[in-house]
Design a protein around this motif. Structure first.
Motif, mmCIF file in Angstrom:
data_model
loop_
_atom_site.group_PDB
_atom_site.id
_atom_site.type_symbol
_atom_site.label_atom_id
_atom_site.label_comp_id
_atom_site.label_asym_id
_atom_site.label_seq_id
_atom_site.Cartn_x
_atom_site.Cartn_y
_atom_site.Cartn_z
ATOM 1 N N ARG A 24 0.847 -1.119 -0.042
ATOM 2 C CA ARG A 24 -0.101 -0.211 0.191
ATOM 3 C C ARG A 24 0.822 1.151 0.053
ATOM 4 O O ARG A 24 0.392 2.340 -0.680
ATOM 5 C CB ARG A 24 -0.944 -0.062 1.059
ATOM 6 C CG ARG A 24 -1.938 -0.865 1.078
ATOM 7 C CD ARG A 24 -3.139 -0.726 2.044
ATOM 8 N NE ARG A 24 -2.754 -0.434 3.311
ATOM 9 C CZ ARG A 24 -2.586 -1.193 4.573
ATOM 10 N NH1 ARG A 24 -2.959 -2.540 4.218
ATOM 11 N NH2 ARG A 24 -2.351 -0.997 5.514
ATOM 12 N N SER A 28 0.983 4.155 -2.794
ATOM 13 C CA SER A 28 0.797 5.578 -2.326
ATOM 14 C C SER A 28 2.000 6.423 -3.114
ATOM 15 O O SER A 28 1.711 7.473 -3.532
ATOM 16 C CB SER A 28 0.767 5.733 -0.933
ATOM 17 O OG SER A 28 0.933 7.109 -0.699
ATOM 18 N N SER A 88 -7.615 11.941 -1.516
ATOM 19 C CA SER A 88 -8.598 10.947 -1.389
ATOM 20 C C SER A 88 -8.095 9.429 -1.590
ATOM 21 O O SER A 88 -8.106 8.681 -0.936
ATOM 22 C CB SER A 88 -9.905 11.255 -2.167
ATOM 23 O OG SER A 88 -9.480 11.055 -3.531
ATOM 24 N N LYS A 89 -7.191 9.320 -2.671
ATOM 25 C CA LYS A 89 -6.759 7.988 -2.912
ATOM 26 C C LYS A 89 -5.732 7.588 -2.044
ATOM 27 O O LYS A 89 -5.507 6.404 -1.429
ATOM 28 C CB LYS A 89 -6.238 8.028 -4.335
ATOM 29 C CG LYS A 89 -7.050 8.027 -5.477
ATOM 30 C CD LYS A 89 -7.918 6.761 -5.432
ATOM 31 C CE LYS A 89 -9.229 6.695 -6.267
ATOM 32 N NZ LYS A 89 -10.053 5.434 -5.962
ATOM 33 N N THR A 91 -5.547 8.599 1.086
ATOM 34 C CA THR A 91 -6.123 8.401 2.470
ATOM 35 C C THR A 91 -6.785 6.961 2.238
ATOM 36 O O THR A 91 -6.698 6.186 3.536
ATOM 37 C CB THR A 91 -7.262 9.182 2.610
ATOM 38 O OG1 THR A 91 -6.748 10.526 2.888
ATOM 39 C CG2 THR A 91 -8.062 9.105 3.894
ATOM 40 N N GLU A 92 -7.213 6.659 1.063
ATOM 41 C CA GLU A 92 -7.821 5.509 0.891
ATOM 42 C C GLU A 92 -6.844 4.283 0.849
ATOM 43 O O GLU A 92 -7.110 3.173 1.604
ATOM 44 C CB GLU A 92 -8.475 5.340 -0.446
ATOM 45 C CG GLU A 92 -9.214 3.848 -0.859
ATOM 46 C CD GLU A 92 -9.716 4.073 -2.385
ATOM 47 O OE1 GLU A 92 -9.710 3.099 -2.799
ATOM 48 O OE2 GLU A 92 -10.447 5.158 -2.699
ATOM 49 N N LEU A 93 -5.596 4.435 0.444
ATOM 50 C CA LEU A 93 -4.656 3.591 0.493
ATOM 51 C C LEU A 93 -4.022 3.335 1.732
ATOM 52 O O LEU A 93 -3.781 2.292 2.373
ATOM 53 C CB LEU A 93 -3.582 3.692 -0.855
ATOM 54 C CG LEU A 93 -3.842 3.684 -2.119
ATOM 55 C CD1 LEU A 93 -2.855 4.508 -3.104
ATOM 56 C CD2 LEU A 93 -3.921 2.278 -2.276
ATOM 57 N N GLY A 95 -5.379 4.614 4.613
ATOM 58 C CA GLY A 95 -6.185 4.341 5.920
ATOM 59 C C GLY A 95 -6.070 5.410 6.851
ATOM 60 O O GLY A 95 -6.307 5.255 8.113
#
Length: 96
Positions: A24, A28, A88-89, A91-93, A95
């Motif tokens: 992850r 990122s 946003s991506k 943060t999604e990756l 967490g």
């Protein structure tokens, strides 16, 4: 990836391993590199058009200044959109 497909009649199943924290983080880093490349491309396009405005002698200074301002604002708008998508991506990756 060490995948072992299993066949059950006409159905094929493949267990997928969980994505690790290291993977992850690599994703990122890759997303950040893509954002930076996107930002640089947007700036390059803006600079190209600003240069073409400087070369054009048929427009007045006032119109030239307005066009420069509009190009700058448009470039900043698109850079901000790209940054929002990246954040946003990311943060999604990660967490967080």
């Amino acid at each position: 990836m060490n995948l072992n497909p299993q066949q059950d009649g006409t159905k094929i199943s493949m267990p997928l391993p969980k994505v690790t924290k290291d993977h992850r983080e690599e994703l990122s880093k890759s997303a950040k590199a893509m954002f930076i490349k996107c930002r640089n491309n947007i700036k390059a396009v803006g600079n190209k058009h600003l240069k073409s405005l400087e070369d054009d002698k048929h427009i007045t200074k006032e119109i030239n200044n307005r066009l420069k301002h509009n190009i700058d604002m448009l470039a900043e708008k698109h850079i901000q959109e790209a940054e929002d998508i990246f954040n946003s991506k990311n943060t999604e990756l990660l967490g967080s």
